[in-house]
Design a protein around this motif. Structure first.
Motif, PDB file in Angstrom:
ATOM      1  N   LYS A  13       0.818  -1.211   0.000  1.00 52.33           N
ATOM      2  CA  LYS A  13       0.000   0.000   0.000  1.00 52.33           C
ATOM      3  C   LYS A  13       0.857   1.269   0.000  1.00 52.33           C
ATOM      4  O   LYS A  13       0.540   2.243  -0.677  1.00 52.33           O
ATOM      5  CB  LYS A  13      -0.960  -0.018   1.176  1.00 52.33           C
ATOM      6  N   GLY A  14       1.950   1.262   0.735  1.00 48.95           N
ATOM      7  CA  GLY A  14       2.823   2.440   0.771  1.00 48.95           C
ATOM      8  C   GLY A  14       3.444   2.729  -0.580  1.00 48.95           C
ATOM      9  O   GLY A  14       3.386   3.857  -1.087  1.00 48.95           O
ATOM     10  N   ALA A  15       4.040   1.716  -1.185  1.00 50.41           N
ATOM     11  CA  ALA A  15       4.671   1.910  -2.500  1.00 50.41           C
ATOM     12  C   ALA A  15       3.632   2.284  -3.550  1.00 50.41           C
ATOM     13  O   ALA A  15       3.899   3.130  -4.406  1.00 50.41           O
ATOM     14  CB  ALA A  15       5.426   0.649  -2.907  1.00 50.41           C
ATOM     15  N   ASN A  16       2.449   1.680  -3.486  1.00 51.90           N
ATOM     16  CA  ASN A  16       1.400   2.028  -4.442  1.00 51.90           C
ATOM     17  C   ASN A  16       1.000   3.498  -4.317  1.00 51.90           C
ATOM     18  O   ASN A  16       0.800   4.187  -5.324  1.00 51.90           O
ATOM     19  CB  ASN A  16       0.168   1.135  -4.256  1.00 51.90           C
ATOM     20  N   GLN A  17       0.882   4.005  -3.087  1.00 47.51           N
ATOM     21  CA  GLN A  17       0.561   5.417  -2.879  1.00 47.51           C
ATOM     22  C   GLN A  17       1.670   6.303  -3.434  1.00 47.51           C
ATOM     23  O   GLN A  17       1.404   7.311  -4.095  1.00 47.51           O
ATOM     24  CB  GLN A  17       0.379   5.726  -1.395  1.00 47.51           C
ATOM     25  N   ALA A  18       2.909   5.940  -3.152  1.00 47.74           N
ATOM     26  CA  ALA A  18       4.054   6.738  -3.594  1.00 47.74           C
ATOM     27  C   ALA A  18       4.136   6.794  -5.116  1.00 47.74           C
ATOM     28  O   ALA A  18       4.344   7.861  -5.703  1.00 47.74           O
ATOM     29  CB  ALA A  18       5.344   6.176  -2.999  1.00 47.74           C
ATOM     30  N   VAL A  19       3.969   5.659  -5.767  1.00 48.99           N
ATOM     31  CA  VAL A  19       4.035   5.619  -7.233  1.00 48.99           C
ATOM     32  C   VAL A  19       2.884   6.432  -7.833  1.00 48.99           C
ATOM     33  O   VAL A  19       3.090   7.189  -8.788  1.00 48.99           O
ATOM     34  CB  VAL A  19       4.038   4.162  -7.751  1.00 48.99           C
ATOM     35  N   ALA A  20       1.692   6.304  -7.275  1.00 53.31           N
ATOM     36  CA  ALA A  20       0.551   7.069  -7.791  1.00 53.31           C
ATOM     37  C   ALA A  20       0.823   8.570  -7.684  1.00 53.31           C
ATOM     38  O   ALA A  20       0.551   9.327  -8.625  1.00 53.31           O
ATOM     39  CB  ALA A  20      -0.726   6.699  -7.039  1.00 53.31           C
ATOM     40  N   ALA A  21       1.366   9.011  -6.565  1.00 55.18           N
ATOM     41  CA  ALA A  21       1.671  10.436  -6.400  1.00 55.18           C
ATOM     42  C   ALA A  21       2.774  10.871  -7.357  1.00 55.18           C
ATOM     43  O   ALA A  21       2.693  11.944  -7.957  1.00 55.18           O
ATOM     44  CB  ALA A  21       2.066  10.718  -4.950  1.00 55.18           C
TER      45      ALA A  21
END
Length: 169
Positions: free
Chosen positions: A52-60
């Motif tokens: 979830k953390g990496a997914n949020q970071a990549v989306a941003a």
């Protein structure tokens, strides 16, 4: 009189700090989810970048935001590949620690034709994110305009990130 920016696209984005997990996702698409003790065939198998953390970071990052991800990967081929993936997404690895003798986090996911799923997460290196890890990255968190959190790393680390951000205003 000073002219204000006309749209969000013309404004400089604030630094976003994300504290969270980096997982290698292994996804099996199935007709139906298995019953306890049952083995069923997969219709399709996929490998994806997750956490979830990496997914949020990549989306941003894909929205053009300056993002720093704070988390951990294992000292394994999966961790090395994950760091290359983040680099390809335009992100640095400044906040990511490589943990010896730990595997990179992994999620085993079964998804049926209705989208229902069963997920098993082996935290691996994600489980080693500690309050000390966050204190090491105190300046990064304090300089961020936004702090994104989830609960796929230990709660004590999430709470420390919140304390650091709160003290920084």
């Amino acid at each position: 009189m000073k002219k204000s920016p006309s749209s969000a696209a013309t404004r400089k984005a604030a630094l976003v700090a994300v504290v969270g997990s980096l997982n290698l996702d292994y996804i099996a698409k199935v007709r139906r989810l298995p019953a306890p003790g049952e083995t069923i065939p997969a219709l399709e198998f996929l490998q994806r970048w997750g956490g979830k953390g990496a997914n949020q970071a990549v989306a941003a990052a894909r929205q053009g935001t300056d993002v720093r991800l704070i988390g951990c990967v294992g000292n394994d081929p999966g961790g090395t590949a994950y760091l290359e993936h983040l680099k390809a997404e335009g992100m640095t690895r400044d906040g990511i620690s490589i943990i010896p003798k730990q595997p990179t986090g992994t999620a085993l996911i079964a998804v049926d034709k209705h989208g229902e799923n069963q997920i098993i997460v082996a935290g691996g290196a994600n489980s080693t994110v500690t309050p000390r890890t966050l204190r090491t990255h105190r300046a990064l968190i304090a300089s961020a305009g936004v702090l994104l959190l989830q609960l796929e790393v230990p709660v004590a680390a999430v709470l420390e990130a919140m304390r650091i951000a709160q003290r920084a205003g």
